[in-house]
Design a protein around this motif. Structure first.
Motif, PDB file in Angstrom:
ATOM      1  N   SER A 485       5.962  -3.732  20.580  1.00  0.00           N
ATOM      2  CA  SER A 485       7.012  -3.406  21.556  1.00  0.00           C
ATOM      3  C   SER A 485       7.440  -4.632  22.358  1.00  0.00           C
ATOM      4  CB  SER A 485       6.527  -2.307  22.507  1.00  0.00           C
ATOM      5  OG  SER A 485       5.483  -2.784  23.343  1.00  0.00           O
ATOM      6  N   GLU A 486       6.480  -5.506  22.678  1.00  0.00           N
ATOM      7  CA  GLU A 486       6.766  -6.748  23.407  1.00  0.00           C
ATOM      8  C   GLU A 486       7.616  -6.493  24.657  1.00  0.00           C
ATOM      9  OE1 GLU A 486       7.096 -10.371  20.602  1.00  0.00           O
ATOM     10  OE2 GLU A 486       8.142  -8.767  19.564  1.00  0.00           O
ATOM     11  N   TRP A 487       7.232  -5.481  25.438  1.00  0.00           N
ATOM     12  CA  TRP A 487       7.956  -5.118  26.664  1.00  0.00           C
ATOM     13  C   TRP A 487       9.445  -4.878  26.350  1.00  0.00           C
ATOM     14  CZ3 TRP A 487       5.324  -3.423  30.610  1.00  0.00           C
ATOM     15  CH2 TRP A 487       4.031  -3.905  30.856  1.00  0.00           C
ATOM     16  N   SER A 488       9.677  -3.947  25.463  1.00  0.00           N
ATOM     17  CA  SER A 488      11.023  -3.681  24.957  1.00  0.00           C
ATOM     18  C   SER A 488      12.009  -3.340  26.065  1.00  0.00           C
ATOM     19  CB  SER A 488      10.979  -2.541  23.930  1.00  0.00           C
ATOM     20  OG  SER A 488      12.254  -2.229  23.451  1.00  0.00           O
ATOM     21  N   ALA A 489      11.624  -2.472  26.989  1.00  0.00           N
ATOM     22  CA  ALA A 489      12.552  -2.062  28.047  1.00  0.00           C
ATOM     23  C   ALA A 489      13.022  -3.253  28.863  1.00  0.00           C
ATOM     24  CB  ALA A 489      11.890  -1.023  28.956  1.00  0.00           C
ATOM     25  N   GLN A 490      12.121  -4.173  29.155  1.00  0.00           N
ATOM     26  CA  GLN A 490      12.478  -5.369  29.920  1.00  0.00           C
ATOM     27  C   GLN A 490      13.409  -6.266  29.106  1.00  0.00           C
ATOM     28  OE1 GLN A 490      11.229  -6.318  33.077  1.00  0.00           O
ATOM     29  NE2 GLN A 490      10.849  -8.513  33.079  1.00  0.00           N
ATOM     30  N   ARG A 491      13.077  -6.480  27.841  1.00  0.00           N
ATOM     31  CA  ARG A 491      13.894  -7.357  27.009  1.00  0.00           C
ATOM     32  C   ARG A 491      15.299  -6.796  26.796  1.00  0.00           C
ATOM     33  NH1 ARG A 491      12.935  -7.207  22.413  1.00  0.00           N
ATOM     34  NH2 ARG A 491      11.159  -5.799  22.146  1.00  0.00           N
ATOM     35  N   VAL A 492      15.358  -5.506  26.476  1.00  0.00           N
ATOM     36  CA  VAL A 492      16.657  -4.890  26.219  1.00  0.00           C
ATOM     37  C   VAL A 492      17.503  -4.871  27.489  1.00  0.00           C
ATOM     38  CG1 VAL A 492      17.811  -2.729  25.581  1.00  0.00           C
ATOM     39  CG2 VAL A 492      15.819  -3.509  24.284  1.00  0.00           C
ATOM     40  N   GLY A 493      16.870  -4.613  28.628  1.00  0.00           N
ATOM     41  CA  GLY A 493      17.612  -4.593  29.887  1.00  0.00           C
ATOM     42  C   GLY A 493      18.293  -5.913  30.184  1.00  0.00           C
ATOM     43  N   LYS A 494      17.651  -7.015  29.808  1.00  0.00           N
ATOM     44  CA  LYS A 494      18.216  -8.335  30.089  1.00  0.00           C
ATOM     45  C   LYS A 494      19.460  -8.633  29.257  1.00  0.00           C
ATOM     46  CE  LYS A 494      13.878 -10.422  31.652  1.00  0.00           C
ATOM     47  NZ  LYS A 494      12.837 -11.439  31.381  1.00  0.00           N
TER      48      LYS A 494
END
Length: 611
Positions: A485-494
């Motif tokens: 997942s690699e902190w997906s929510a954080q990455r996608v949000g950016k």
């Protein structure tokens, strides 16, 4: 002890101990560097010696072959982070053949120079030490009953409740290994008489419906919705509520659990343990309970509420409970009679968690636009509150003892309240006005206790009391067996301009509109004690598959699922794709204005439409 590298005779410094670098083309076209720390190899009869400098130790029981740490190409690591990551390859405890007797790893194994090692493990975790010793869906054994108090009657005398405590293996492919407790409650009609010769209620002629609650990480008490119990009992069901492993009154995951690992800096061990609490193992627990109840319910007769085929569950999954149900349907369909889902159509067709969060951010964009249309003055207030908190470097600890904090970033996670519809918009609006009044207009040094208490109520993640929700929230979308997942929510949000700035900790410019996030677990929300373990869970790529799409295409178990067009936690379009992937699945679309929590808010109507 030999640490194998390019030359077996070349000595290594402590800093370079066991380190290899593999260049790898990353997803999304981003250059990645994969650092791998290999387990030191012992030769027979060689005494264990510690590394030249003090290093944190690993518990051998939870250690695997390698650890992968992903970092952007060209980035640097702090000395502290290096020491933590470097430590994951070291085992500072005496080893014996018994330590690896069930893992398929020999102490005499060595890695020849130049040998290409298959990166099977993204981190060491229990249950995947070697091929042939991995979790299976075959040969699950019945759970054991350890406690069965006498039944009690609920205060309204509408139904009886009988509590049952089971034990199941932590890893079902190791039935003689560590055991954990599963707390369950059977709810049934007050007119049912208990059998004199057994603790089991006289329900052999009644099907058992297992209610699967949302989560991950939530407890599942029987008294959350008396109206639901009443309607299901009227339909002839005995209702079983079970606290999933790691939650409620089952063997629970909390800060103390992880502290045991952190105290010895065994972050990989903590991550490995936490990785065992996804829906695949929840299903194995429930199957073990089913087999146990089957033995007690039908010891002498095949006559039952399922046509004489032994005990078959009816599943009802709300939200994450639907994830559990679809995993059950994928791998053990023969144990099920029928499946009902509410806001629980898991996205079984996705390739990575990024697809989920792209969809959820789109939903939140529409919800934020509705918020600012209703409260246009809040565009300035939200920006000024955020900039004030950021300028102060504020981290106001909440007064409930949870160690949660009000910061610039956690303030903007309040959009999770939008999941509840208009009432959630209004609650956030009221709080924004109060907080702005104290911090900006009155220039208060710290918010009042009343404000902090209100924020504590509104911040719906509550990861201090249900940490598994944060640790596994993205892992439950890693279903194809080779995705981290690699902190997906954080990455996608950016990737979205309304979120990029505040996710990067930057001030908002004049005229910039800030959007609240929703059903996204961000690093700023995680309890500090879970920090390192959670980073490792996020980097884990070799998860067990959660769904069998081929079997779902041939499904024969009746499935009815209610979905909501405005659901901000389970995307409606992804839900439709799931319906197409499950043969015989019938979608029932909820009424306009219904949302993710409508089973609780509109129980009677939802059940009538669903059944």
């Amino acid at each position: 002890m030999n640490f194998h590298r390019n030359s077996p005779h070349e000595e290594e410094s402590d800093k370079d101990l066991g380190k290899r670098m593999v260049n790898k083309e990353g997803r999304r076209g981003r250059y990645k560097v994969r650092w791998r720390w290999w387990r030191p190899t012992l030769t027979p009869n060689e005494p264990f010696t510690s590394s030249p400098s003090p290093s944190p130790s690993l518990n051998p029981e939870y250690s695997g072959s390698s650890v992968d740490i992903l970092s952007d190409g060209g980035s640097s690591q702090s000395e502290e982070d290096y020491q933590i990551k470097h430590s994951l390859s070291l085992i500072k405890a005496p080893l014996s053949p018994d330590d690896y007797s069930d893992s398929g790893i020999s102490l005499s194994d060595s890695i020849e120079p130049g040998t290409k090692l298959e990166p099977r493990l993204a981190m060491p975790y229990i249950g995947a030490e070697a091929e042939g010793n991995r979790p299976s869906w075959r040969n699950i054994r019945p759970a054991s009953i350890v406690q069965f108090p006498r039944p009690c009657v609920n205060p309204d005398k509408e139904f009886k409740i009988r509590t049952v405590h089971f034990t199941v293996p932590l890893e079902h492919h190791k039935p003689s290994g560590r055991q954990i407790n599963i707390h369950a409650e059977l709810v049934y009609d007050t007119h049912e008489r208990d059998r004199f010769d057994s603790w089991v209620p006289a329900c052999r002629a009644s099907p058992i419906l297992v209610f699967l609650c949302g989560g991950p990480g939530d407890k599942n008490p029987h008294d959350r919705s008396p109206a639901l119990n009443r309607m299901l009992i009227e339909k002839g069901y005995v209702v079983l509520y079970a606290d999933y492993r790691g939650t409620g009154q089952s063997s629970k995951i909390d800060s103390a659990t992880v502290k045991t690992y952190n105290d010895r800096r065994d972050f990989a061990g903590a991550a490995g343990y936490l990785s065992l609490f996804r829906q695949d193992n929840i299903v194995r627990d429930l199957e073990a309970v089913r087999l146990c109840l089957e033995e007690h319910l039908y010891p002498f007769s095949s006559t039952n509420g399922n046509g004489g085929d032994g005990l078959k569950w009816t599943l009802m999954g709300q939200s994450y409970g639907g994830w559990v149900a679809l995993t059950y349907l994928s791998f053990l369909p023969g144990s099920l009679a029928e499946v009902y889902l509410t806001a629980g159509l898991a996205p079984v067709t996705i390739g990575s968690p990024d697809e989920v969060y792209e969809a959820l951010y789109s939903g939140m964009r529409r919800s934020n636009q509705r918020y600012y249309q209703r409260y246009p003055e809040d565009e300035v207030l939200v920006r000024e509150v955020y900039n004030t908190l950021l300028s102060r470097g504020a981290a106001y600890e909440l007064p409930d003892g949870s160690k949660r904090k009000l910061t610039a970033q956690t303030f903007l996670t309040l959009g999770r309240k939008f999941i509840g519809g208009d009432s959630g918009l209004e609650a956030v609006h009221d709080f924004v006005g109060q907080l702005h009044g104290e911090l900006v207009r009155n220039n208060a040094i710290v918010p009042s206790q009343e404000i902090l208490k209100e924020f504590s109520k509104l911040e719906g993640f509550k990861l201090h009391s249900r940490p598994l929700y944060g640790v596994l929230h993205e892992a439950i979308y890693c279903s194809n067996g080779d995705t981290a997942s690699e902190w997906s929510a954080q990455r996608v949000g950016k990737r979205h301009r309304e979120y990029k700035g505040w996710l990067q900790g930057k001030h908002a410019a004049e005229g910039q509109r800030l959007y609240f996030s929703g059903e996204m677990v961000l690093p700023c929300l995680m309890p500090e004690e879970f920090r390192y373990a959670n980073d490792l869970v996020a980097s884990k790529a070799d998860w067990e598959p959660l769904y069998d799409l081929n079997r779902l295409k041939e499904n024969t178990v009746p499935v009815r699922a209610m979905a909501y067009q405005d659901d901000l936690a389970v995307d409606f379009e992804l839900s439709k794709r799931t319906v197409e992937a499950v043969k015989g699945c019938v979608m029932v679309v909820g009424k306009s204005g219904w949302n993710h929590g409508s089973l609780r808010n509109n129980t009677d109507e939802v059940i009538r439409m669903l059944f």
